[in-house]
Design an enzyme around this catalytic site. Structure first.
Site, PDB file in Angstrom:
ATOM      1  N   ASP A  89      -5.075  -3.639   4.583  1.00 32.75           N
ATOM      2  CA  ASP A  89      -5.594  -3.224   5.889  1.00 32.75           C
ATOM      3  C   ASP A  89      -7.112  -3.369   5.992  1.00 32.75           C
ATOM      4  O   ASP A  89      -7.656  -3.602   7.045  1.00 32.75           O
ATOM      5  CB  ASP A  89      -5.166  -1.777   6.200  1.00 32.75           C
ATOM      6  CG  ASP A  89      -5.405  -0.833   5.038  1.00 32.75           C
ATOM      7  OD1 ASP A  89      -6.117  -1.232   4.085  1.00 32.75           O
ATOM      8  OD2 ASP A  89      -4.888   0.293   5.069  1.00 32.75           O
TER       9      ASP A  89
ATOM     10  N   THR B 166      27.981 -33.528  20.153  1.00 27.33           N
ATOM     11  CA  THR B 166      28.197 -32.783  18.906  1.00 27.33           C
ATOM     12  C   THR B 166      26.885 -32.403  18.224  1.00 27.33           C
ATOM     13  O   THR B 166      26.805 -31.374  17.570  1.00 27.33           O
ATOM     14  CB  THR B 166      29.054 -33.572  17.900  1.00 27.33           C
ATOM     15  OG1 THR B 166      28.363 -34.768  17.581  1.00 27.33           O
ATOM     16  CG2 THR B 166      30.418 -33.878  18.460  1.00 27.33           C
TER      17      THR B 166
ATOM     18  N   ASP C 141       0.860  -1.191   0.000  1.00 23.28           N
ATOM     19  CA  ASP C 141       0.000   0.000   0.000  1.00 23.28           C
ATOM     20  C   ASP C 141       0.884   1.224   0.000  1.00 23.28           C
ATOM     21  O   ASP C 141       2.084   1.122   0.202  1.00 23.28           O
ATOM     22  CB  ASP C 141      -0.760   0.087   1.333  1.00 23.28           C
ATOM     23  CG  ASP C 141      -1.891  -0.875   1.397  1.00 23.28           C
ATOM     24  OD1 ASP C 141      -2.301  -1.349   0.346  1.00 23.28           O
ATOM     25  OD2 ASP C 141      -2.355  -1.127   2.527  1.00 23.28           O
TER      26      ASP C 141
ATOM     27  N   ASN D  31      27.196 -38.361  19.692  1.00 24.13           N
ATOM     28  CA  ASN D  31      25.899 -37.881  19.222  1.00 24.13           C
ATOM     29  C   ASN D  31      25.342 -36.814  20.144  1.00 24.13           C
ATOM     30  O   ASN D  31      24.838 -35.780  19.704  1.00 24.13           O
ATOM     31  CB  ASN D  31      24.938 -39.068  19.150  1.00 24.13           C
ATOM     32  CG  ASN D  31      23.674 -38.713  18.410  1.00 24.13           C
ATOM     33  OD1 ASN D  31      23.734 -38.018  17.407  1.00 24.13           O
ATOM     34  ND2 ASN D  31      22.551 -39.159  18.913  1.00 24.13           N
TER      35      ASN D  31
HETATM   36  P1  ATP Z   1      -3.167   3.913   0.097  1.00 20.26           P
HETATM   37  O1  ATP Z   1      -2.435   2.935  -0.725  1.00 20.26           O
HETATM   38  O2  ATP Z   1      -2.680   5.297  -0.101  1.00 20.26           O
HETATM   39  O3  ATP Z   1      -3.295   3.507   1.520  1.00 20.26           O
HETATM   40  P2  ATP Z   1      -5.683   2.966  -0.381  1.00 20.26           P
HETATM   41  O4  ATP Z   1      -5.437   1.971  -1.435  1.00 20.26           O
HETATM   42  O5  ATP Z   1      -5.895   2.533   1.005  1.00 20.26           O
HETATM   43  O6  ATP Z   1      -4.585   4.049  -0.469  1.00 20.26           O
HETATM   44  P3  ATP Z   1      -8.183   4.125  -0.127  1.00 20.26           P
HETATM   45  O7  ATP Z   1      -8.015   4.442   1.286  1.00 20.26           O
HETATM   46  O8  ATP Z   1      -9.083   3.055  -0.576  1.00 20.26           O
HETATM   47  O9  ATP Z   1      -6.819   3.905  -0.841  1.00 20.26           O
HETATM   48  O10 ATP Z   1      -8.563   5.481  -0.814  1.00 20.26           O
HETATM   49  C1  ATP Z   1      -8.837   5.577  -2.171  1.00 20.26           C
HETATM   50  C2  ATP Z   1      -9.344   6.961  -2.431  1.00 20.26           C
HETATM   51  O11 ATP Z   1     -10.543   7.157  -1.689  1.00 20.26           O
HETATM   52  C3  ATP Z   1      -8.397   8.048  -1.946  1.00 20.26           C
HETATM   53  O12 ATP Z   1      -7.568   8.469  -2.976  1.00 20.26           O
HETATM   54  C4  ATP Z   1      -9.318   9.158  -1.545  1.00 20.26           C
HETATM   55  O13 ATP Z   1      -9.616   9.977  -2.641  1.00 20.26           O
HETATM   56  C5  ATP Z   1     -10.580   8.448  -1.127  1.00 20.26           C
HETATM   57  N1  ATP Z   1     -10.661   8.320   0.327  1.00 20.26           N
HETATM   58  C6  ATP Z   1      -9.755   7.814   1.166  1.00 20.26           C
HETATM   59  N2  ATP Z   1     -10.166   7.844   2.427  1.00 20.26           N
HETATM   60  C7  ATP Z   1     -11.388   8.391   2.406  1.00 20.26           C
HETATM   61  C8  ATP Z   1     -12.356   8.680   3.406  1.00 20.26           C
HETATM   62  N3  ATP Z   1     -12.154   8.409   4.686  1.00 20.26           N
HETATM   63  N4  ATP Z   1     -13.508   9.253   3.009  1.00 20.26           N
HETATM   64  C9  ATP Z   1     -13.725   9.513   1.725  1.00 20.26           C
HETATM   65  N5  ATP Z   1     -12.871   9.256   0.755  1.00 20.26           N
HETATM   66  C10 ATP Z   1     -11.701   8.708   1.058  1.00 20.26           C
END
Ligand code: ATP
Length: 913
Positions: free
Chosen positions: A651, A748, A327, A745
């Protein structure tokens, strides 16, 4: 049974004498814990001391030795009985301490793998270990949480739980708080309850604990699901097979030696005992156990580097990883997200100067002519679940708890005097559609509360009321700009709603890209007036008025760049997979040296590709952006079909399938959900990419060391067999007595082999390619080494022994016995490194091994020179010159192995992998 689902939430709360807003008090929780016991099921994974001891005593070889001891009693050879029993005891003590240590290490890991839960106690939300939950506790749930006790819901917002563990139904069940009429409902239909062993997959909720531990529904039917599985690792399986093969081969050779002995006229009694001793010495029966100990202790070392191993085979697989998919946020970056830019149609407000000069408080005012900026911040703060934490009244010291992106929004609003708790009082939340990584947005619905509001909030409300033109409710949405534009039809410009035409869309997207191109995470905010909350909330996610966007920075972790370079040198390709904008992804990828050129593949492009096309491109692409969690699964599968060994981080709830599919599923310990953690093989306690690389390094060291002690054990055991096998062919009597074989045995194979397991990393450990999984244990010249070292040791021992025997020297047998022990120690020192000389590695760099060698040396002198022990071991005082000869010939073995390494080091020499 109490049918809690038929009662109302309030009734349940009254029954448990708890106020949902305050939770239990600390003393009350402690009292209930004493009364009900910890919230745990019996963990059947752990072995008790007695069980370990029993297993040690009933190991096949120990049984064989006990039979031999019994036979010697029968023959009235009490000397042998005592000696054999002493050896059994020493062996057991050694085995027991090792396994006990390993079990303790595993138990500690198991405890750490237990989920933490968020409860309200004393009026505060706090995180406690699931084991501390008591009936009456108020637990807060959100998507991704594992449910640790049976609970009655008192609040639920779009809450769904996956209850497959209890009901077998894999589709998540919609949850609500209303009481249900029928008392006799199956678990799957009790929709106002959450059960231990299930997981929340969507939404938020609060519930009161009604049963813990074995009194839960899960406790009735199942054992602990949260435990480290002690399944055999691939290496252990291969060792088992090798062990069986070796046992057969050894028994055949022992049979030949037995027959030759009888033919030479030795007594059946002595030959039987010899055969038993030789079998015990030659069969590496303890090898799988030593491997477990090594893996368990390795897992403990990894824990010190913040990598928690959940499944033991992972320790081994880590060494073979060829691709690490990671990520972005938190793993490559610090996850210290800060809002730096607010952009509306009225223009851009750059907050960087304020952040750089935090003491300049006057600069924190929102310019009066920018009501759109106020609305942007109000929307951003209200449409998020982070809680504002006020260390003091100083706006510079605000922090927030919750998702880092949302925390950044809440803090940014607070810095401009829009405090989330005050905003929430003015505009309480009525409904919500939580954020998910597929939609990439979130929505909340609010109504106006008729309170008295602080001036900053009152000004914001004024702007909002103007924008809503009389509508009683407002919905806010925030999310990825492209996603929000998909549900917006208008845009807020200079205090008015304008239609969102193509030009405007292009302008907004370009502005977003400009920010993303600077490495920022960009979030759009929109609002819409609502007359009422629709029954199906999804239907309200349309016709939004786009307000503007927020740009946030999240600096790369400083240690990541070096970790990425280390990966490359180690033949491992790091790959970034993010839901973020391609340009943000590219910027961070460049900053961390992940790529210097090359393409970014987006989720959209990926979705259009066929499976075979994807398999074609995965080899070249190192950055994936705007992907959904389901794409992660496709990427892992494509990589695996090319033979890659993939570690993948995740995550969220939706990452679980990809984590399970990856060879090493890596969950985030700080921001990760319980669902991701349960699907993973390893948890990063610090969410840090560099920790994965450290764990890979540790995995390689462990694999290296396991191979070293296998190599050592096989070379030394085979030398004993050669000595016993070749002596009769040279016309000699038995060169070693049964007890001498058992002794060699014990001393060692025991301590020195274990000390090899803690050998520090070799210099080039992260400069070699990964070990192919399933690679033969004899690859890289190990097979030859075992053969020639075994033969060399046997030749030297027998050569010296034969010479003294022909001269009728009574000490010839003691000489062979001593030389075997010494040469094995010399070999042990020499194979500490597979390429470097002992003097490069440092004679003192493995004190445990040096100690083991020294101890073995002294013990050998004790059995040779102590008059009281001589009758037991059939030894005589070895003249000093023969002792010196033993040491000199051991040095020959040492030098020969060093020469082998020198040949390997030369340019063009075979490379050890
Ligand atoms: P990273 O690799 O950076 O952790 P991710 O793969 O976990 O990113 P996401 O958290 O799914 O990405 O977010 C994807 C997109 O969704 C983000 O670029 C953002 O524009 C939007 N986003 C992230 N968090 C939120 C939130 N809490 N509420 C609304 N939109 C969000």
């Amino acid at each position: 049974m109490n049918a809690w689902h038929t009662r109302t939430g309030d009734e349940t709360l009254r029954h448990f004498a708890v106020d949902a807003a305050l939770g239990l008090s600390k003393p009350e929780a402690a009292k209930r814990l004493a009364e009900h016991g910890p919230n745990e099921l019996v963990d059947r994974g752990a072995k008790s001391r007695w069980r370990i001891l029993w297993e040690q005593l009933t190991a096949t070889m120990v049984l064989v030795l006990l039979v031999a001891a019994a036979v010697s009693i029968f023959l009235r050879d009490y000397k042998d009985t005592i000696a054999i029993l002493a050896i059994v005891i020493l062996n057991t003590v050694l085995g027991f301490t090792q396994e006990h240590r390993a079990e303790k290490a595993l138990a500690a890991l198991r405890r750490l793998a237990q989920p933490a839960v968020r409860v309200r106690r004393n009026g505060h939300v706090q995180t406690i270990s699931a084991a501390g939950l008591v009936p009456g506790d108020i637990v807060l749930f959100e998507a991704g949480n594992a449910v640790a006790a049976d609970c009655r819901l008192v609040q639920a917002a779009s809450l769904r739980a996956q209850e497959a563990a209890l009901t077998g139904e894999s589709e998540p069940v919609e949850k609500q708080v209303e009481p249900l009429p029928a008392a006799e409902l199956p678990v799957g239909d009790r929709t106002n309850m959450l059960f231990a062993g299930t997981v929340v997959t969507y939404g938020r909720g609060e519930a009161v604990v009604v049963a813990t531990g074995t009194r839960t529904e899960l406790g009735r039917i199942a054992e602990m699901i949260q435990s480290i599985r002690a399944e055999p690792t691939p290496l252990q399986k291969r060792l088992d097979a090798l062990g069986r093969w070796l046992a057969v081969a050894a028994l055949a050779v022992v049979g030949v030696i037995f027959t030759l002995g009888l033919l030479r006229g030795e007594s059946v009694q002595i030959m039987l005992l010899t055969a038993v001793s030789l079998a015990v010495a030659a069969v590496p029966e303890g090898l799988p156990a030593v491997v477990t100990v090594t893996l368990a202790l390795g897992a403990q070392r990894m824990l010190r580097r913040k990598a928690l191993i959940r499944k033991l085979p992972a320790v081994e697989t880590l060494g073979s990883v060829t691709v690490i998919c990671t990520d972005k946020t938190g793993t490559l970056t610090e996850s210290r997200i800060t809002v730096t830019v607010l952009e509306t149609s009225a223009g851009r407000l750059d907050l960087t100067p304020h952040l750089l000069r935090p003491d300049d408080r006057t600069a924190l005012e929102v310019p009066r002519e920018r009501p759109a900026v106020t609305l942007l911040l109000v929307g951003g703060a209200l449409c998020s679940d982070a809680h504002l934490e006020r260390a003091s009244d100083d706006p510079r010291e605000y922090t927030a708890l919750g998702d880092p992106t949302e925390s950044a929004l809440v803090v940014a609003a607070a810095r401009l005097h829009l405090l989330k708790p005050e905003l929430e009082q003015a505009l309480p939340r009525m409904a919500e559609l939580p954020f998910d990584s597929d939609r990439k947005r979130m929505m909340t619905v609010h109504h106006f509360a008729a309170n008295h509001h602080p001036a900053s909030v009152a000004a914001a409300l004024h702007s909002l009321e103007h924008a809503l033109a009389g509508a009683p409710l407002v919905a806010f949405a925030k999310g990825a700009v492209d996603s929000l534009l998909g549900v917006s039809t208008r845009v807020w410009t200079e205090g008015r709603m304008e239609p969102l035409d193509d030009d405007e869309r292009t302008r907004i997207l370009a502005a977003g890209e400009r920010l993303a191109g600077q490495g920022m995470r960009v979030l759009g905010v929109a609002f819409r007036p609502l007359a009422e909350v629709p029954a199906e909330l999804e239907r309200a996610e349309a016709q939004f008025v786009f307000l503007g966007m927020v740009g946030m920075i999240d600096p790369p972790r400083p240690e990541v760049k070096e970790a990425v370079i280390t990966c490359r040198q180690a033949g491992i390709r790091p790959v970034m997979i993010t839901g973020d904008h391609p340009l943000t992804a590219l910027h961070i990828a460049r900053d961390t040296s992940l790529i210097d050129h090359g393409r970014v593949l987006t989720g959209l492009e990926l979705a259009r590709m066929s499976k075979s096309e994807l398999v074609e491109v995965v080899e070249k692409v190192s950055v994936y952006a705007r992907v959904s969690p389901s794409h992660k699964l496709e990427i892992v599968s494509a990589l695996q079909s090319r033979g890659e060994i993939v570690a993948m981080t995740g995550d969220g709830v939706n990452d679980a399938p990809a984590l399970k599919r990856a060879d090493i599923g890596v969950a985030m310990g700080v921001t990760g959900t319980d669902v991701a953690r349960e699907a993973s093989d390893m948890v990063l306690l610090d969410d840090n990419f560099a920790t994965i690389v450290a764990a890979v390094r540790e995995g390689r060291v462990i694999y290296d060391n396991i191979r070293k002690f296998i190599q050592y054990l096989m070379a030394t055991n085979s030398s004993e067999i050669w000595v016993m096998f070749l002596a009769p062919l040279l016309g000699m009597p038995l060169p070693l007595l049964p007890l001498q074989i058992l002794w060699i045995n014990l001393v060692t194979d025991g301590l020195p082999a274990l000390a090899l397991a803690v050998e520090p990393a070799e210099r080039d450990i992260m400069r070699r390619p990964p070990v192919p999984p399933g690679q033969s244990l004899f690859a890289g010249g190990v097979g030859w080494h075992v053969l020639w070292v075994g033969l060399l040791i046997a030749a030297l021992c027998l050569g010296a022994g034969h010479w003294r025997w022909t001269l009728n020297d009574p000490s010839w047998q003691t000489l062979v016995f001593t030389m075997l022990t010494f040469t094995q120690m010399a070999n042990c020192l020499a194979i500490r490194s597979r390429r470097d000389s002992l003097f490069t590695v440092g004679v003192f760099s493995n004190p445990a091994l040096l100690g083991a060698v020294a101890l073995t040396f002294v013990l050998q002198l004790v059995v040779v020179y102590t008059p009281f022990l001589q009758p037991f071991f059939g030894t005589v005082n070895l003249p000093a010159r023969w002792l010196a000869l033993s040491i000199a010939l051991s040095a020959v073995v040492f030098l020969a192995v060093e020469a082998e390494k020198w040949l390997r080091r030369r340019p063009g020499g075979t490379r050890a992998t």
